[in-house]
Design an enzyme around this catalytic site. Structure first.
Site: not given
Length: 155
Positions: A8, A11, A13-15, A123
């Site tokens: 993301c 690096n 939050c999402r990934s 996000d």
């Protein structure tokens, strides 16, 4: 060994959420010796940072650890090191392809393209909705793990 990299923008939050959820699913299915997971960013903003406090809190609710996870930036060596390089949104996929110089490689794809949603993972750094992100990440990880498991069985 199958290696999966979630990517993301930052690096945090999402990934890392996808990395932690996927790692948890892999461990529960007893596949830790067959599949390894990591995450990275297309930007350099959060190198060395722990996952966002919202990501940590949401994963803690589900008993999923982020212990030892630190932000890192995508590198050109990641293209050879990983079998799947998965962008959390369309912008991430474009940036990954640009950074790695691989405009048409099939191992680089958008996370939710394997699901019926075929959309970007929002996000939560901007939306504040870590539950929506978690729900989409869990679904995406389950579908991806099914695909990888079938790939392992067929080889």
């Amino acid at each position: 060994m199958i290696r999966v990299l979630f990517v993301c923008l930052g690096n945090i939050c999402r990934s890392p959420m996808a990395e932690a959820v996927m790692r948890d699913l892999i461990e529960k299915k007893g596949l830790s010796d067959k599949i390894k997971v990591d995450s990275a960013a297309t930007s350099s903003w959060h190198i060395g940072d722990s996952p966002h406090k919202g990501t940590q809190a949401k994963l803690k609710e589900y008993g999923i650890s982020t212990s030892g996870m630190k932000g890192r930036q995508l590198t050109t060596s990641d293209f050879e090191a990983f079998d799947y390089i998965i962008g959390m949104d369309s912008s991430n996929v474009k940036n990954i392809r640009d950074m790695l110089g691989q405009p048409d490689d099939v191992k680089i794809f958008r996370f939710l393209d394997l699901t019926p949603h075929k959309k970007d993972v929002p996000d939560p750094y901007y939306t504040g909705d870590f539950q929506e992100t978690y729900d989409l990440v869990l679904e995406g990880c389950e579908v991806l793990l099914d695909k990888i498991t079938k790939d392992i069985e067929n080889n």
